[in-house]
Design a protein around this motif. Sequence first.
Motif, PDB file in Angstrom:
ATOM      1  N   CYS A   1       0.831  -1.203   0.000  1.00 43.68           N
ATOM      2  CA  CYS A   1       0.000   0.000   0.000  1.00 43.68           C
ATOM      3  C   CYS A   1       0.871   1.261   0.000  1.00 43.68           C
ATOM      4  O   CYS A   1       0.569   2.241  -0.697  1.00 43.68           O
TER       5      CYS A   1
ATOM      6  N   GLU B   1      -7.802   0.152   2.955  1.00 41.76           N
ATOM      7  CA  GLU B   1      -8.678   1.310   3.078  1.00 41.76           C
ATOM      8  C   GLU B   1      -8.090   2.350   4.043  1.00 41.76           C
ATOM      9  O   GLU B   1      -8.126   3.554   3.760  1.00 41.76           O
TER      10      GLU B   1
ATOM     11  N   ARG C   1      -5.033   4.181   2.472  1.00 38.85           N
ATOM     12  CA  ARG C   1      -5.483   5.165   1.485  1.00 38.85           C
ATOM     13  C   ARG C   1      -6.080   6.382   2.159  1.00 38.85           C
ATOM     14  O   ARG C   1      -5.807   7.539   1.809  1.00 38.85           O
TER      15      ARG C   1
ATOM     16  N   LEU D   1      -5.628   0.222  -2.648  1.00 41.66           N
ATOM     17  CA  LEU D   1      -6.700   0.924  -3.347  1.00 41.66           C
ATOM     18  C   LEU D   1      -6.132   1.892  -4.369  1.00 41.66           C
ATOM     19  O   LEU D   1      -5.034   2.424  -4.219  1.00 41.66           O
TER      20      LEU D   1
END
Length: 555
Positions: free
Chosen positions: A12, A138, A141, A175
């Motif tokens: 991420c 999530e 992000r 994401l």
Amino acid sequence: MSVTAAQLLVRCLEEEGVEYVFGIPGEENIHVVQALEESSIRYVLVRHEQAASFMAEMYGRLTQRAAVCSATLGPGAINLQLGVADATTNSTPLVAITAQVGRDRSYKESHQGVDLVSLFHPITKWSALVPTPEALPEMTRKAFKTAQTERPGAVFLAIPEDIEKADVSADLKPLRIDRVRPNEPTDDQVGRAADVVRAARRPIVLAGHGAAREDATAELVAFAEATGIPVATTFHGKGVFPDDHALSLGTVGFMSHDYVNFAFDAADTIIAVGYELQEFDPQKINPDADAKIVHVHRGAAEVDAHYPVDVGLHGSIARSLALLTGALGTGEASPTPLAAAAEKITGPLRDELAQHAVDDRVPLSPQRVVADTRAALGRDDIVLADTGAVKMWMARLYPTYAANTCLLSNGLSTMGFALPGALGAKLARPDAKILAATGDGAFLMNAQELETAVREEIPLCVLVWEDDGYGLIEWKMELDMGTSSAVKFGNPDVVAFAESFGGKGVRITAADQLLPALQEGLASDGVTVIAVPVDYSENLKLTDRLGGLEDPLTA
């Protein structure tokens, strides 16, 4: 197929474009550190977590992308807080990620168990605990989106030890990044702002940190030249309007009533471009609360009795300036009354710097140190001026020509950020020369990071202003009480200290040694620490002179 949550987190971070993580590992986040080792992200091991937060902050300030600082739980996380708070108060994107106790003991008294989310809540835009490994895409992000969205600031995530090493499905992916685009002000807002500016008899522009973040220099210069309105900047806005432009009034923010303050005293209208109230008390720029205010920023202004906004242009600062310039008409305008008097404000500052540029006394005058610092750095090179008397002299006198090339902390005004911050700045701007200018008090607060610079092979040049004391506090005590106490200390041999880490130390014993020492240190690929003795008797001479200053605009 599965991966660890630590590996998912690092994926991420890679998706967010993270290049560096600054930190110290602990038992509870070793899986994250190992995952970073196997990634494209460079883990910069530091010697104190506070320094890691300052490195991340200055990297974020120069790139406008959130950098990451990392620590273990408990004391490691708490050590990050100063730089995290500095980032938020200085409107700088930053993501702090630490370990936390496992869920199996979070509900009871436990070794190193501290409610970190609550501790970080008041100094961040968002503070949260990752409740399950599947939440990482999530929450990561959201962390970066929140940190980087206006106004930027710091975000904190705590990852429990058991979650960090848990297995998750390899199907979980980072994401997609959604880019937030600023709005434009409405036609009605632009029209009303234009009416206020047209009606103004003595308008002035104050450019702040928001304008520097957006690098709205071209639009700001175009607006000033089209209207003939002069521009002053805050400490954080230094350089967004070049100091050598004919319409520049210099920097406002000094603790005494300086030359530029008289321009604000006379102004009937202030066009505040990217100004944020924590940069400088609005009472100092609108003492009688009678000036009209045009607020140009991406968001609404904070409420203050001395900052009554008549019209707000909310959206892209650069675009708002362009639209306002267009509404007022194009072409180079005649100087307004305050612009015509600009030389009376900036001329004495230039004369003061020029006079001391040839001052050969030892210890050196602060003005001589500022002059030689300016001579050693190019227009786009960067100096970080630490908090203390050095900050006051640099903010007031150092000519700055580009946004974010003179970096100060004026939201939290914390000491000790410049040395570690210079490492983050160098990684963000590797082609620029970077100088950390610091008092001897601030220097020793994070001097251990000299070892980080040597080990990580990050070029570093540090200029230590030596007076064997907390010079700014002594200055203010003398002003308020006529005496001072508890401000003097001893210093190590800075030359030997730097050499003990594998760097180079230089001691200035004659005024003409400083400029070549700076030039050599800034050109080096290694670590250089320059100790210069400073004559701070100039502090009280300056405030005495300003205290007796008559309005230069009526002279």
